[in-house]
Write a protein that holds these residues in place. Structure first.
Motif, PDB file in Angstrom:
ATOM      1  N   PHE A   5     -66.046 -12.142 -27.328  1.00  0.00           N
ATOM      2  CA  PHE A   5     -66.530 -11.290 -26.242  1.00  0.00           C
ATOM      3  C   PHE A   5     -67.460 -10.186 -26.730  1.00  0.00           C
ATOM      4  O   PHE A   5     -67.967  -9.411 -25.932  1.00  0.00           O
ATOM      5  N   ALA A   6     -67.692 -10.102 -28.045  1.00  0.00           N
ATOM      6  CA  ALA A   6     -68.588  -9.087 -28.595  1.00  0.00           C
ATOM      7  C   ALA A   6     -69.983  -9.291 -28.022  1.00  0.00           C
ATOM      8  O   ALA A   6     -70.480 -10.410 -27.944  1.00  0.00           O
ATOM      9  N   GLY A   7     -70.588  -8.219 -27.611  1.00  0.00           N
ATOM     10  CA  GLY A   7     -71.930  -8.294 -27.037  1.00  0.00           C
ATOM     11  C   GLY A   7     -71.948  -8.421 -25.532  1.00  0.00           C
ATOM     12  O   GLY A   7     -72.992  -8.241 -24.911  1.00  0.00           O
ATOM     13  N   MET A   8     -70.807  -8.747 -24.939  1.00  0.00           N
ATOM     14  CA  MET A   8     -70.742  -8.815 -23.474  1.00  0.00           C
ATOM     15  C   MET A   8     -70.699  -7.402 -22.912  1.00  0.00           C
ATOM     16  O   MET A   8     -70.022  -6.535 -23.472  1.00  0.00           O
ATOM     17  N   PRO A   9     -71.380  -7.155 -21.812  1.00  0.00           N
ATOM     18  CA  PRO A   9     -71.270  -5.831 -21.194  1.00  0.00           C
ATOM     19  C   PRO A   9     -69.824  -5.580 -20.755  1.00  0.00           C
ATOM     20  O   PRO A   9     -69.105  -6.508 -20.368  1.00  0.00           O
ATOM     21  N   THR A  10     -69.407  -4.344 -20.826  1.00  0.00           N
ATOM     22  CA  THR A  10     -68.042  -3.982 -20.459  1.00  0.00           C
ATOM     23  C   THR A  10     -67.713  -4.421 -19.039  1.00  0.00           C
ATOM     24  O   THR A  10     -66.611  -4.909 -18.773  1.00  0.00           O
ATOM     25  N   ALA A  11     -68.654  -4.281 -18.132  1.00  0.00           N
ATOM     26  CA  ALA A  11     -68.414  -4.676 -16.742  1.00  0.00           C
ATOM     27  C   ALA A  11     -68.127  -6.172 -16.643  1.00  0.00           C
ATOM     28  O   ALA A  11     -67.284  -6.591 -15.840  1.00  0.00           O
ATOM     29  N   ALA A  12     -68.798  -6.972 -17.450  1.00  0.00           N
ATOM     30  CA  ALA A  12     -68.579  -8.419 -17.427  1.00  0.00           C
ATOM     31  C   ALA A  12     -67.202  -8.765 -17.977  1.00  0.00           C
ATOM     32  O   ALA A  12     -66.520  -9.660 -17.454  1.00  0.00           O
ATOM     33  N   VAL A  13     -66.765  -8.052 -19.025  1.00  0.00           N
ATOM     34  CA  VAL A  13     -65.437  -8.290 -19.590  1.00  0.00           C
ATOM     35  C   VAL A  13     -64.371  -7.866 -18.581  1.00  0.00           C
ATOM     36  O   VAL A  13     -63.366  -8.555 -18.395  1.00  0.00           O
ATOM     37  N   GLN A  14     -64.589  -6.746 -17.900  1.00  0.00           N
ATOM     38  CA  GLN A  14     -63.647  -6.285 -16.877  1.00  0.00           C
ATOM     39  C   GLN A  14     -63.548  -7.291 -15.734  1.00  0.00           C
ATOM     40  O   GLN A  14     -62.462  -7.561 -15.223  1.00  0.00           O
ATOM     41  N   GLN A  15     -64.673  -7.860 -15.321  1.00  0.00           N
ATOM     42  CA  GLN A  15     -64.667  -8.848 -14.239  1.00  0.00           C
ATOM     43  C   GLN A  15     -63.958 -10.123 -14.686  1.00  0.00           C
ATOM     44  O   GLN A  15     -63.203 -10.717 -13.920  1.00  0.00           O
ATOM     45  N   ALA A  16     -64.193 -10.540 -15.923  1.00  0.00           N
ATOM     46  CA  ALA A  16     -63.514 -11.724 -16.452  1.00  0.00           C
ATOM     47  C   ALA A  16     -62.003 -11.499 -16.499  1.00  0.00           C
ATOM     48  O   ALA A  16     -61.219 -12.398 -16.175  1.00  0.00           O
ATOM     49  N   LEU A  17     -61.583 -10.292 -16.874  1.00  0.00           N
ATOM     50  CA  LEU A  17     -60.158  -9.956 -16.906  1.00  0.00           C
ATOM     51  C   LEU A  17     -59.568 -10.020 -15.503  1.00  0.00           C
ATOM     52  O   LEU A  17     -58.496 -10.597 -15.297  1.00  0.00           O
ATOM     53  N   ALA A  18     -60.260  -9.446 -14.538  1.00  0.00           N
ATOM     54  CA  ALA A  18     -59.773  -9.475 -13.149  1.00  0.00           C
ATOM     55  C   ALA A  18     -59.663 -10.913 -12.640  1.00  0.00           C
ATOM     56  O   ALA A  18     -58.680 -11.271 -11.984  1.00  0.00           O
ATOM     57  N   ASN A  19     -60.643 -11.746 -12.962  1.00  0.00           N
ATOM     58  CA  ASN A  19     -60.618 -13.149 -12.532  1.00  0.00           C
ATOM     59  C   ASN A  19     -59.462 -13.907 -13.184  1.00  0.00           C
ATOM     60  O   ASN A  19     -58.777 -14.695 -12.527  1.00  0.00           O
ATOM     61  N   ALA A  20     -59.253 -13.676 -14.480  1.00  0.00           N
ATOM     62  CA  ALA A  20     -58.179 -14.363 -15.199  1.00  0.00           C
ATOM     63  C   ALA A  20     -56.812 -13.929 -14.677  1.00  0.00           C
ATOM     64  O   ALA A  20     -55.911 -14.752 -14.509  1.00  0.00           O
ATOM     65  N   GLN A  21     -56.659 -12.641 -14.404  1.00  0.00           N
ATOM     66  CA  GLN A  21     -55.392 -12.152 -13.877  1.00  0.00           C
ATOM     67  C   GLN A  21     -55.125 -12.721 -12.485  1.00  0.00           C
ATOM     68  O   GLN A  21     -53.999 -13.109 -12.168  1.00  0.00           O
ATOM     69  N   ALA A  22     -56.163 -12.794 -11.652  1.00  0.00           N
ATOM     70  CA  ALA A  22     -56.000 -13.358 -10.313  1.00  0.00           C
ATOM     71  C   ALA A  22     -55.628 -14.837 -10.393  1.00  0.00           C
ATOM     72  O   ALA A  22     -54.764 -15.312  -9.645  1.00  0.00           O
ATOM     73  N   ALA A  23     -56.255 -15.577 -11.305  1.00  0.00           N
ATOM     74  CA  ALA A  23     -55.943 -17.004 -11.473  1.00  0.00           C
ATOM     75  C   ALA A  23     -54.502 -17.184 -11.939  1.00  0.00           C
ATOM     76  O   ALA A  23     -53.801 -18.091 -11.470  1.00  0.00           O
ATOM     77  N   LEU A  24     -54.048 -16.325 -12.859  1.00  0.00           N
ATOM     78  CA  LEU A  24     -52.667 -16.420 -13.344  1.00  0.00           C
ATOM     79  C   LEU A  24     -51.677 -16.152 -12.212  1.00  0.00           C
ATOM     80  O   LEU A  24     -50.690 -16.868 -12.061  1.00  0.00           O
ATOM     81  N   SER A  39     -47.596 -18.145  -8.647  1.00  0.00           N
ATOM     82  CA  SER A  39     -47.001 -18.007  -7.320  1.00  0.00           C
ATOM     83  C   SER A  39     -47.149 -19.281  -6.486  1.00  0.00           C
ATOM     84  O   SER A  39     -46.701 -19.324  -5.351  1.00  0.00           O
ATOM     85  N   GLY A  40     -47.780 -20.302  -7.046  1.00  0.00           N
ATOM     86  CA  GLY A  40     -47.932 -21.562  -6.328  1.00  0.00           C
ATOM     87  C   GLY A  40     -49.044 -21.568  -5.303  1.00  0.00           C
ATOM     88  O   GLY A  40     -49.160 -22.487  -4.498  1.00  0.00           O
TER      89      GLY A  40
END
Length: 87
Positions: A9-28, A33-34
């Motif tokens: 993730f080095a070189g990715m803008p912080t906003a992009a990493v934050q969005q990826a985290l939010a997406n991954a957490q939502a998918a989990l 929860s089914g």
């Protein structure tokens, strides 16, 4: 050991990493929860159609979330163990 300067993730803008985290957490959450389906069937005028999605590996998704959190500095990196030397 995790190094944010050499991680994938080095070189990715912080906003992009934050969005990826939010997406991954939502998918989990959806997987656990089914709410996230794997196979669907529906009827159309010309017959029945079905769509199948690959179910994500929860362990891999959890590891991704931890890496993203480490990249953002949300959770501390693992500390090196130390030992006492008696002289």
């Amino acid at each position: 050991m995790f190094n944010p300067n050499t991680s994938i993730f080095a070189g990715m803008p912080t906003a992009a990493v934050q969005q990826a985290l939010a997406n991954a957490q939502a998918a989990l959450i959806q997987l656990q929860s089914g709410q996230k389906g794997v196979s669907f069937s529906y009827a159309q005028g010309d017959g029945t159609k079905s769509v199948t999605y690959q179910q994500a590996d929860i362990a891999a998704l959890t590891a991704l979330i931890r890496q993203l959190q480490q990249q953002l500095g949300i959770i501390p990196r693992a500390r090196r163990s130390f030992r006492f030397v008696y002289r």
